[in-house]
Design a protein around this motif. Structure first.
Motif, PDB file in Angstrom:
ATOM      1  N   LYS A  69       2.155 -48.715 -72.986  1.00  0.00           N
ATOM      2  CA  LYS A  69       0.830 -48.921 -73.576  1.00  0.00           C
ATOM      3  C   LYS A  69      -0.184 -49.388 -72.523  1.00  0.00           C
ATOM      4  O   LYS A  69      -1.348 -49.020 -72.596  1.00  0.00           O
ATOM      5  N   PHE A  70       0.302 -50.135 -71.529  1.00  0.00           N
ATOM      6  CA  PHE A  70      -0.629 -50.560 -70.484  1.00  0.00           C
ATOM      7  C   PHE A  70      -1.096 -49.365 -69.674  1.00  0.00           C
ATOM      8  O   PHE A  70      -2.255 -49.252 -69.301  1.00  0.00           O
ATOM      9  N   ARG A  71      -0.163 -48.474 -69.414  1.00  0.00           N
ATOM     10  CA  ARG A  71      -0.543 -47.298 -68.652  1.00  0.00           C
ATOM     11  C   ARG A  71      -1.500 -46.424 -69.453  1.00  0.00           C
ATOM     12  O   ARG A  71      -2.453 -45.867 -68.920  1.00  0.00           O
ATOM     13  N   ARG A  72      -1.232 -46.343 -70.769  1.00  0.00           N
ATOM     14  CA  ARG A  72      -2.116 -45.517 -71.597  1.00  0.00           C
ATOM     15  C   ARG A  72      -3.533 -46.092 -71.592  1.00  0.00           C
ATOM     16  O   ARG A  72      -4.499 -45.360 -71.436  1.00  0.00           O
ATOM     17  N   THR A  73      -3.632 -47.424 -71.752  1.00  0.00           N
ATOM     18  CA  THR A  73      -4.958 -48.054 -71.704  1.00  0.00           C
ATOM     19  C   THR A  73      -5.624 -47.746 -70.378  1.00  0.00           C
ATOM     20  O   THR A  73      -6.812 -47.404 -70.328  1.00  0.00           O
ATOM     21  N   MET A  74      -4.846 -47.838 -69.309  1.00  0.00           N
ATOM     22  CA  MET A  74      -5.410 -47.587 -67.996  1.00  0.00           C
ATOM     23  C   MET A  74      -5.968 -46.156 -67.929  1.00  0.00           C
ATOM     24  O   MET A  74      -7.089 -45.947 -67.481  1.00  0.00           O
ATOM     25  N   ASN A  75      -5.180 -45.200 -68.420  1.00  0.00           N
ATOM     26  CA  ASN A  75      -5.640 -43.808 -68.419  1.00  0.00           C
ATOM     27  C   ASN A  75      -6.914 -43.641 -69.230  1.00  0.00           C
ATOM     28  O   ASN A  75      -7.822 -42.919 -68.835  1.00  0.00           O
ATOM     29  N   GLU A  76      -6.950 -44.331 -70.387  1.00  0.00           N
ATOM     30  CA  GLU A  76      -8.140 -44.192 -71.232  1.00  0.00           C
ATOM     31  C   GLU A  76      -9.373 -44.721 -70.522  1.00  0.00           C
ATOM     32  O   GLU A  76     -10.424 -44.074 -70.522  1.00  0.00           O
ATOM     33  N   LYS A 117      -9.021 -53.869 -64.492  1.00  0.00           N
ATOM     34  CA  LYS A 117      -8.197 -54.857 -65.183  1.00  0.00           C
ATOM     35  C   LYS A 117      -6.940 -54.209 -65.758  1.00  0.00           C
ATOM     36  O   LYS A 117      -5.827 -54.730 -65.624  1.00  0.00           O
ATOM     37  N   ALA A 118      -7.144 -53.044 -66.380  1.00  0.00           N
ATOM     38  CA  ALA A 118      -5.991 -52.360 -66.979  1.00  0.00           C
ATOM     39  C   ALA A 118      -5.011 -51.930 -65.898  1.00  0.00           C
ATOM     40  O   ALA A 118      -3.784 -52.015 -66.067  1.00  0.00           O
ATOM     41  N   ALA A 119      -5.565 -51.471 -64.758  1.00  0.00           N
ATOM     42  CA  ALA A 119      -4.701 -50.992 -63.680  1.00  0.00           C
ATOM     43  C   ALA A 119      -3.876 -52.132 -63.107  1.00  0.00           C
ATOM     44  O   ALA A 119      -2.685 -51.977 -62.806  1.00  0.00           O
ATOM     45  N   VAL A 120      -4.513 -53.316 -62.967  1.00  0.00           N
ATOM     46  CA  VAL A 120      -3.788 -54.471 -62.428  1.00  0.00           C
ATOM     47  C   VAL A 120      -2.644 -54.845 -63.379  1.00  0.00           C
ATOM     48  O   VAL A 120      -1.512 -55.094 -62.953  1.00  0.00           O
ATOM     49  N   LYS A 121      -2.942 -54.834 -64.679  1.00  0.00           N
ATOM     50  CA  LYS A 121      -1.905 -55.178 -65.651  1.00  0.00           C
ATOM     51  C   LYS A 121      -0.749 -54.179 -65.562  1.00  0.00           C
ATOM     52  O   LYS A 121       0.425 -54.553 -65.561  1.00  0.00           O
ATOM     53  N   SER A 122      -1.104 -52.921 -65.476  1.00  0.00           N
ATOM     54  CA  SER A 122      -0.090 -51.883 -65.392  1.00  0.00           C
ATOM     55  C   SER A 122       0.763 -52.069 -64.138  1.00  0.00           C
ATOM     56  O   SER A 122       1.993 -51.979 -64.171  1.00  0.00           O
ATOM     57  N   GLN A 123       0.080 -52.378 -63.027  1.00  0.00           N
ATOM     58  CA  GLN A 123       0.808 -52.554 -61.766  1.00  0.00           C
ATOM     59  C   GLN A 123       1.718 -53.783 -61.829  1.00  0.00           C
ATOM     60  O   GLN A 123       2.848 -53.757 -61.350  1.00  0.00           O
ATOM     61  N   ARG A 124       1.223 -54.840 -62.495  1.00  0.00           N
ATOM     62  CA  ARG A 124       2.002 -56.068 -62.570  1.00  0.00           C
ATOM     63  C   ARG A 124       3.297 -55.818 -63.350  1.00  0.00           C
ATOM     64  O   ARG A 124       4.385 -56.224 -62.935  1.00  0.00           O
ATOM     65  N   THR A 125       3.189 -55.123 -64.480  1.00  0.00           N
ATOM     66  CA  THR A 125       4.396 -54.858 -65.263  1.00  0.00           C
ATOM     67  C   THR A 125       5.330 -53.930 -64.496  1.00  0.00           C
ATOM     68  O   THR A 125       6.548 -54.029 -64.598  1.00  0.00           O
ATOM     69  N   LEU A 126       4.739 -53.038 -63.701  1.00  0.00           N
ATOM     70  CA  LEU A 126       5.571 -52.150 -62.891  1.00  0.00           C
ATOM     71  C   LEU A 126       6.377 -52.966 -61.876  1.00  0.00           C
ATOM     72  O   LEU A 126       7.572 -52.733 -61.660  1.00  0.00           O
TER      73      LEU A 126
END
Ligand SMILES: Nc1ncnc2c1ncn2[C@@H]1O[C@H](COP(=O)(O)OP(=O)(O)O)[C@@H](O)[C@H]1O
Ligand SMILES: [Mg+2]
Length: 463
Positions: A69-76, A117-126
């Motif tokens: 879902k974080f990645r999806r938000t990032m894409n959006e 912000k979304a990208a950072v969250k996505s990267q952090r979970t990665l």
């Protein structure tokens, strides 16, 4: 949409190459290494590896599921930012007219900020995922190494065995890590492919009836029979409109802007289906024949012409792909644009810019007329086709249009009444209702809306 398609197609490719070149070979490699270790040094290695593998898979699947879902938000957010950038670039003239560069930059900046912000969250979970995977893999390797080392210490194994196990463990370590990456990539690819397939499933608003046949016959009489239409139910646009354009004759529609004139053209071209009543060509309901046969029979010069970012020759020839240069020139002459084209340094090779922005409104309109003349269909619609021309050019082109309309069923939508005086019938449309109809002379005698409009325009023209 282009982004979805782009990502989707790339993902299909990635999916195929990953399954073929990564997953299958990796599994084979894992199995072989395990077999050798098990046969040579005992089952302990197999259990450790299989246990680690099971944990690894469960962990990877669970965390990847959670972070999708974080990645999806990032894409959006990326899509929003891109849409804004493209929109403001396409409308650069408007942005400049209102001196709003700062405003646009701030808007773009704001959406980029969301994206960041979304990208950072996505990267952090990665990173969390990767750390967990590493701990599992390394932990199992340590266990195996410890087992071998103690074997050497106790004299059960030789130093050579230790070196061999170590070498094999590197063989295990690489494919295990690869599996995690591949799973993540596949998951992402599947999300992207999904989006593309949603596009493919998009329903078409206007469909051919099952078993629809092509339009037949050579009678191109157009009839609107009690047609009502709305774009959205709350706001009816056309109300019980009926009229006939006998084959080869011209009917003109005049009326204030927003009264539904262009909608008539769109309905005849079957961009939309009527809500009530029917439209026929030669007695055949256009809903019961194929769209392509209806559209082949109709040529439209639309109100707002947009051109392809290509040469002027390409744009005119678009009316009938495969037309020769002579035919293109003849159409251009008839539309009074040939001289203009020849006056440009590159002639017919002149490019018109995106959406035709290097041409003036009148030049675009004449290119559109040439294009339709080249198509040479039995039914033509001119939707305020000369509205962007000055009076002199309009008069000049009017006779050409009359020639072009000779013998064709013609619907003329006009705002300058002088261009419709010869029509077979003139309809005055107001808020989707035909309030007056008749020939020019009849309508003048009637002293109604049309006569009023005619008076007004005569005053304007004489000014
Ligand atoms: N795709 C659309 N969706 C909703 N409303 C529309 C759409 N296209 C046109 N309209 C509305 O329908 C009305 C008639 O439009 P149109 O037929 O283009 O008028 P005109 O007589 O000026 O050519 C207008 O009020 C317009 O706002
Ligand atoms: Mg219109």
């Amino acid at each position: 949409m282009t982004r979805d398609i782009d990502r989707g197609t790339r993902s299909v490719q990635a999916l195929i190459s990953m399954t073929l070149y990564n997953i299958v070979p990796t599994l084979v490699e894992l199995a072989l290494v395990l077999a050798v270790l098990g046969v040579k040094f005992g089952l302990f290695f197999i259990w450790i590896t299989l246990g680690a593998l099971a944990l690894y898979i469960c962990f990877t699947v669970a965390v990847t599921e959670w972070r999708t879902k974080f990645r999806r938000t990032m894409n959006e957010f990326a899509a929003v930012a891109q849409t804004r950038a493209i929109d403001s670039l396409l409308n650069y003239e408007t942005v400049k007219y209102f001196n709003n560069e700062e405003f646009e930059a701030r808007r773009y900046d704001a959406s980029l900020d969301h994206y960041r912000k979304a990208a950072v969250k996505s990267q952090r979970t990665l990173s969390m995922l990767t750390i967990g995977q590493q701990v599992l893999v390394t932990g199992s390797l340590v266990l195996m190494l410890w087992h071998t080392t103690s074997g050497v210490v106790e004299g059960r194994m030789t130093l050579g065995d230790l070196v061999m196990v170590n070498a094999f463990m590197i063989q295990l370590y690489i494919p295990l890590n690869l599996l995690g990456v591949v799973y993540r990539e596949m998951k992402q690819s599947l999300t992207d492919v999904d989006k593309m397939f949603i596009l493919l499933d998009e329903k078409r608003e206007v469909l051919d009836a099952p078993g629809a046949q092509a339009l037949t016959g050579s009678d191109f009489t157009v009839r609107f029979e009690d047609v009502s239409f709305d774009y959205e139910p709350a706001r009816p646009i056309l109300k019980h409109v009926s009229f006939e354009i006998p084959a080869g004759k011209t009917v003109a529609v005049v009326g204030p802007s927003g009264s539904g004139k262009s909608t008539l053209a769109r309905l005849l071209y079957r961009f939309y289906d009527v809500r009530q009543g029917r439209i026929t060509i030669g007695g055949q309901d256009i809903r019961e024949v194929t769209q392509s046969s209806v559209r082949r029979a109709i040529g439209i010069v639309p109100q707002d012409t947009v051109l392809f970012n290509d040469t002027i020759e390409y744009n005119i020839a678009y009316g009938r792909p495969g037309a020769t240069r002579e035919e293109v020139e003849a159409a251009a002459r008839a539309a009074r644009i040939h001289d203009f084209i020849m006056a440009t340094p590159k002639g017919y090779e002149t490019t018109v810019g995106e959406r035709g922005l290097k041409l003036s409104g009148g030049e675009k309109q004449r290119a559109a007329i040439a294009r339709t003349l080249l198509k040479n269909p039995p039914i033509v619609i001119f939707d305020e086709a000369t509205s962007a021309l000055d009076s002199a050019n309009e008069r000049a082109i009017q006779s050409e249009l009359k020639n072009a309309a000779q013998g064709k069923t013609t619907l003329v939508i006009a705002h300058r009444l002088s261009t419709v005086v010869d029509a077979h019938e003139i309809l005055v449309l107001e808020s989707g209702v035909i309030v007056e109809r008749g020939t020019h002379a009849q309508l003048l005698v009637k002293q109604g809306r049309y006569a009023q409009m005619w008076q007004l325009q005569k005053i304007e023209d004489s000014e």
